[in-house]
Scaffold this motif. Structure first.
Motif, PDB file in Angstrom:
ATOM      1  N   ILE A  63      -1.875   0.287  -3.347  1.00  0.00           N
ATOM      2  CA  ILE A  63      -1.237   0.665  -2.226  1.00  0.00           C
ATOM      3  C   ILE A  63      -1.750   1.557  -1.120  1.00  0.00           C
ATOM      4  CG2 ILE A  63       1.169   1.490  -1.757  1.00  0.00           C
ATOM      5  CD1 ILE A  63       2.325   0.776  -4.406  1.00  0.00           C
ATOM      6  N   LYS A  64      -2.558   2.519  -1.647  1.00  0.00           N
ATOM      7  CA  LYS A  64      -3.113   3.541  -0.601  1.00  0.00           C
ATOM      8  C   LYS A  64      -4.019   2.730   0.161  1.00  0.00           C
ATOM      9  CE  LYS A  64      -5.447   8.052  -0.234  1.00  0.00           C
ATOM     10  NZ  LYS A  64      -6.151   7.497   0.925  1.00  0.00           N
ATOM     11  N   GLU A  65      -4.920   2.147  -0.382  1.00  0.00           N
ATOM     12  CA  GLU A  65      -5.976   1.234   0.490  1.00  0.00           C
ATOM     13  C   GLU A  65      -4.933   0.324   1.486  1.00  0.00           C
ATOM     14  OE1 GLU A  65     -10.212  -0.738  -0.490  1.00  0.00           O
ATOM     15  OE2 GLU A  65      -8.918  -0.752  -1.877  1.00  0.00           O
ATOM     16  N   PHE A  66      -4.106  -0.312   1.214  1.00  0.00           N
ATOM     17  CA  PHE A  66      -3.357  -1.048   2.156  1.00  0.00           C
ATOM     18  C   PHE A  66      -2.737  -0.401   3.275  1.00  0.00           C
ATOM     19  CE2 PHE A  66      -3.888  -4.861  -0.524  1.00  0.00           C
ATOM     20  CZ  PHE A  66      -3.538  -5.912   0.343  1.00  0.00           C
ATOM     21  N   ASP A  67      -2.356   0.969   2.766  1.00  0.00           N
ATOM     22  CA  ASP A  67      -1.740   1.776   3.748  1.00  0.00           C
ATOM     23  C   ASP A  67      -2.624   2.673   4.553  1.00  0.00           C
ATOM     24  OD1 ASP A  67       0.876   1.501   2.679  1.00  0.00           O
ATOM     25  OD2 ASP A  67       1.065   3.305   1.353  1.00  0.00           O
ATOM     26  N   ASP A  68      -3.627   2.703   4.216  1.00  0.00           N
ATOM     27  CA  ASP A  68      -4.861   3.320   5.126  1.00  0.00           C
ATOM     28  C   ASP A  68      -5.228   2.276   6.059  1.00  0.00           C
ATOM     29  OD1 ASP A  68      -4.714   5.647   3.701  1.00  0.00           O
ATOM     30  OD2 ASP A  68      -6.606   5.344   2.454  1.00  0.00           O
ATOM     31  N   TRP A  69      -5.529   1.019   5.466  1.00  0.00           N
ATOM     32  CA  TRP A  69      -5.901  -0.096   6.420  1.00  0.00           C
ATOM     33  C   TRP A  69      -4.859  -0.491   7.319  1.00  0.00           C
ATOM     34  CZ3 TRP A  69      -3.540  -5.229   5.432  1.00  0.00           C
ATOM     35  CH2 TRP A  69      -4.156  -6.097   6.054  1.00  0.00           C
ATOM     36  N   THR A  70      -3.538  -0.431   6.854  1.00  0.00           N
ATOM     37  CA  THR A  70      -2.596  -0.536   8.090  1.00  0.00           C
ATOM     38  C   THR A  70      -2.554   0.419   8.981  1.00  0.00           C
ATOM     39  OG1 THR A  70      -1.263  -1.791   6.353  1.00  0.00           O
ATOM     40  CG2 THR A  70      -0.061  -0.899   8.269  1.00  0.00           C
ATOM     41  N   GLU A  71      -2.643   1.611   8.737  1.00  0.00           N
ATOM     42  CA  GLU A  71      -2.695   2.582   9.590  1.00  0.00           C
ATOM     43  C   GLU A  71      -3.786   2.633  10.691  1.00  0.00           C
ATOM     44  OE1 GLU A  71      -3.073   7.640   9.901  1.00  0.00           O
ATOM     45  OE2 GLU A  71      -2.911   6.694   7.678  1.00  0.00           O
ATOM     46  N   GLU A  72      -5.186   2.218  10.091  1.00  0.00           N
ATOM     47  CA  GLU A  72      -6.208   2.080  10.885  1.00  0.00           C
ATOM     48  C   GLU A  72      -5.914   0.712  12.039  1.00  0.00           C
ATOM     49  OE1 GLU A  72      -9.876   1.412   9.040  1.00  0.00           O
ATOM     50  OE2 GLU A  72      -9.806   2.936   7.585  1.00  0.00           O
TER      51      GLU A  72
END
Length: 328
Positions: A308-317
């Motif tokens: 989830i964190k990896e997807f959230d970081d990717w989305t934020e970028e």
């Protein structure tokens, strides 16, 4: 930050876990990952003769496409529920599906394997249909026919998207059921984030239509909108297609499009294809179904906190500086 992946390792994983009797490697087309056969079809699609009266349902895979197809077809056809008993792949065929499922070798080696023409020769099938036609595609804007890209022709285009975490989960299950994927969910997440599964990069796909949402022939929808207010979206689509629906008609279509009814409906639940795959042992999910949950936020129980964190970081970028968001 999203982890930096080794390209060669990811390409090897893609080839390893998507190797099956109807998938023979992948290629990059205009920066987009596609099954190898798409390269043979690209020129025909680029030069496709578009009709202004046609309607295109466009989407990234597993974002509510079938739901949208059924809604659009029924609105365009004045709520012909009897006509909607015909398989949706006949009514709203998938433009490039023959590149996703390359059956040529299977047909040669198994005389009993006879897929329907809308799967086996999708371009030929759609060309045989009278206009106006309804069709679906998962292609990015830059891969659509040049007559659409340059505005020479302006068919109605309805685009549907969905938050990427739920999309990835649904795509993983779909890939196991119908695309021969034999790897783990974690590996699929890595391939998805890195732009290695078919039709990725995800954000390039979404923004190629979001950036054109102001065009008069483009309607941009979110899966989450349909879940929150299906009657409202039905009215929006009807207005876009220049159709008048009464409140009673909206209520009837809303009921028809409920997830429970869609899942039970053999015209839209892809039983025809899933049964074919199970019969010839082409699936990695013999007990799987095309329509599973249709829920928002499934990632909360299906993904690890790290995923989830990896997807959230990717989305934020990818959303930095953009006027777009998924409110979930």
């Amino acid at each position: 930050m999203v982890r930096i992946e080794n390209e060669e390792e990811l390409d090897a994983l893609l080839d390893k876990y998507f190797t099956c009797k109807f998938r023979f490697g992948h290629v990059k087309v205009k920066g987009v990952t596609m099954p190898k056969r798409f390269a043979e079809m690209e020129e025909d699609i680029t030069n496709w003769e578009v009709n202004d009266g046609d309607i295109w349902v466009c989407s990234f895979p597993k974002t509510g496409t079938t739901w949208t197809q059924e809604m659009v077809w029924l609105i365009a056809n004045d709520l012909d529920f009897a006509g909607a008993e015909e398989n949706i792949q006949i009514r709203v065929p998938f433009l490039e599906i023959s590149s996703i499922f390359d059956y040529r070798d299977l047909r040669k080696t198994n005389k009993d394997f006879n897929p329907p023409v809308f799967l086996d020769d999708s371009l030929g099938y759609i060309k045989s249909l009278p206009s106006p036609r309804l069709m679906k595609t998962h292609l990015l804007w830059k891969m659509l026919p040049k007559q659409i890209q340059d505005g020479t022709k302006q068919p109605k285009i309805v685009y549907i998207t969905r938050n990427p975490k739920d999309t990835c989960i649904s795509y993983y299950n779909h890939a196991r059921l119908l695309e021969g994927y034999s790897g783990s969910f974690d590996t699929f997440c890595r391939l998805f984030l890195a732009g290695k599964v078919s039709y990725t990069p995800f954000w390039d796909h979404l923004f190629s239509f979001w950036d054109r949402r102001h065009l008069p022939n483009v309607l941009f929808l979110k899966f989450e909108e349909l879940k929150a207010d299906l009657p409202g979206v039905i009215r929006k689509v009807a207005a876009f297609l220049e159709k008048d629906l009464s409140n009673e008609q909206v209520d009837k279509l809303t009921e028809h499009l409920s997830f429970e009814n869609m899942k039970r409906n053999p015209a839209v639940n892809y039983e025809l294809v899933t049964d074919l795959y199970k019969k010839f042992q082409l699936t990695q999910a013999p007990d799987g179904v095309f329509m599973r949950s249709g829920q928002i936020g499934e990632y909360k129980v299906k993904m690890t906190p790290e995923q989830i964190k990896e997807f959230d970081d990717w989305t934020e970028e990818n959303l930095r500086g953009r006027d777009f968001s998924f409110d979930i």
